[in-house]
Scaffold this active site. Structure first.
Site, PDB file in Angstrom:
ATOM      1  N   ALA A 153       0.822  -1.202   0.000  1.00  0.00           N
ATOM      2  CA  ALA A 153       0.000   0.000   0.000  1.00  0.00           C
ATOM      3  C   ALA A 153       0.862   1.261   0.000  1.00  0.00           C
ATOM      4  O   ALA A 153       0.599   2.214  -0.737  1.00  0.00           O
ATOM      5  CB  ALA A 153      -0.932  -0.011   1.214  1.00  0.00           C
ATOM      6  N   TYR A 154       1.880   1.259   0.823  1.00  0.00           N
ATOM      7  CA  TYR A 154       2.777   2.412   0.928  1.00  0.00           C
ATOM      8  C   TYR A 154       3.556   2.613  -0.366  1.00  0.00           C
ATOM      9  O   TYR A 154       3.633   3.733  -0.898  1.00  0.00           O
ATOM     10  CB  TYR A 154       3.722   2.194   2.098  1.00  0.00           C
ATOM     11  CG  TYR A 154       4.660   3.326   2.408  1.00  0.00           C
ATOM     12  CD1 TYR A 154       4.174   4.550   2.873  1.00  0.00           C
ATOM     13  CD2 TYR A 154       6.037   3.183   2.273  1.00  0.00           C
ATOM     14  CE1 TYR A 154       5.041   5.590   3.180  1.00  0.00           C
ATOM     15  CE2 TYR A 154       6.909   4.216   2.580  1.00  0.00           C
ATOM     16  CZ  TYR A 154       6.412   5.414   3.035  1.00  0.00           C
ATOM     17  OH  TYR A 154       7.264   6.445   3.337  1.00  0.00           O
ATOM     18  N   ALA A 155       4.113   1.529  -0.890  1.00  0.00           N
ATOM     19  CA  ALA A 155       4.915   1.613  -2.109  1.00  0.00           C
ATOM     20  C   ALA A 155       4.077   2.089  -3.287  1.00  0.00           C
ATOM     21  O   ALA A 155       4.533   2.902  -4.099  1.00  0.00           O
ATOM     22  CB  ALA A 155       5.541   0.253  -2.413  1.00  0.00           C
ATOM     23  N   LYS A 158       3.466   5.839  -2.936  1.00  0.00           N
ATOM     24  CA  LYS A 158       4.696   6.602  -3.149  1.00  0.00           C
ATOM     25  C   LYS A 158       5.093   6.635  -4.623  1.00  0.00           C
ATOM     26  O   LYS A 158       5.557   7.663  -5.136  1.00  0.00           O
ATOM     27  CB  LYS A 158       5.836   6.006  -2.311  1.00  0.00           C
ATOM     28  CG  LYS A 158       5.752   6.331  -0.828  1.00  0.00           C
ATOM     29  CD  LYS A 158       5.775   7.822  -0.577  1.00  0.00           C
ATOM     30  CE  LYS A 158       5.915   8.183   0.888  1.00  0.00           C
ATOM     31  NZ  LYS A 158       5.779   9.636   1.123  1.00  0.00           N
TER      32      LYS A 158
END
Length: 251
Positions: A153-155, A158
């Site tokens: 989710a973070y990647a 970003k």
């Protein structure tokens, strides 16, 4: 003259961690900052520290996940100072989870607090940054560039931020606006907490950093942000600057 003398900057997530490090570096270089944060108590504490250097700096309490209210942040700054020179989109919340366990709620958290605020604040700030030939600093992550496990989710958010930063570097360049990204490894409170909880994994990560240390919030990450926000970086745009001690080497 200081490098950011008389500049007005918005910094999201500016009450603590990397955002506070950037805000501190900015005010020491003459900028007046508006730090934006969800945590009112910490925000009020931080703004008192920053006002020792720039008394006119301000704290704006806001929930960046409330996207229909993001334009009000920019309007409040314009009403207070009459202009905007620098936008720093630093804030981002996310959960670490294996890919096959990542839910829509996990994706929504990451995009709602990271990607969408970056997107909408850039839109809201654009008319004012055109007037000042301003600077935008967004945040990338080695998690997205390298595809770190448990960071889907973070990647994803970003890398989406990196994509729109490249697009806007092309679109905003004719207006004299620079759009760049910092991808840091920083000695933030969250990382310090994680180091105590998982010391072996932390040491493994540290051993993969050629400089063998984490970046300091103000002197390492903040100073690079000062450079990107200054006239010294006028001919740099669309770039991801790895401020990670050499952990990732872009080609």
């Amino acid at each position: 003259m200081k490098r950011l003398q008389d500049k007005i900057a918005i910094i999201t997530g500016g009450a603590s961690g990397i955002g506070k490090g950037i805000a501190t570096a900015f005010v020491k270089e003459g900028a007046t900052v508006a730090i934006v944060d969800l945590n009112e108590e910490i925000g009020n504490q931080t703004i008192k520290e920053l006002q020792e250097f720039q008394p006119d700096s301000m704290f704006i309490q806001a929930n960046l996940a409330e996207h229909d209210k993001l334009e009000n942040i920019v309007k409040q700054v314009i009403n207070q100072y009459g202009k905007l020179d620098i936008l720093v989109n630093n804030a981002h919340a996310s959960k670490n989870m294996p890919f096959d366990q990542t839910t829509k709620e996990d994706l929504d958290l990451s995009f709602d607090t990271g990607f969408y605020p970056t997107f909408y604040l850039m839109q809201a700030a654009l008319p004012y940054l055109k007037q000042t030939h301003g600077k935008i600093i967004n945040f990338a992550s080695g998690a997205g560039i390298n595809g770190d496990a448990n960071q889907a989710a973070y990647a994803a958010a970003k890398e989406a931020i990196r994509a729109i930063s490249r697009v806007t570097a092309n679109e905003f360049g004719p207006f004299g606006i620079n759009v760049n990204l910092i991808s840091p490894i920083a000695n933030s409170p969250g990382v310090q907490k994680w180091a105590k909880e998982q010391p072996e994994y932390y040491q493994s990560m540290l051993s993969n950093i050629p400089m063998r240390r984490l970046g300091e919030l103000e002197s390492d990450i903040g100073r690079v942000a000062v450079f990107l926000a200054s006239e010294d970086a006028n001919y740099i745009t669309g770039q991801t600057i790895m401020v990670d001690g050499g952990a990732t080497k872009l080609r």
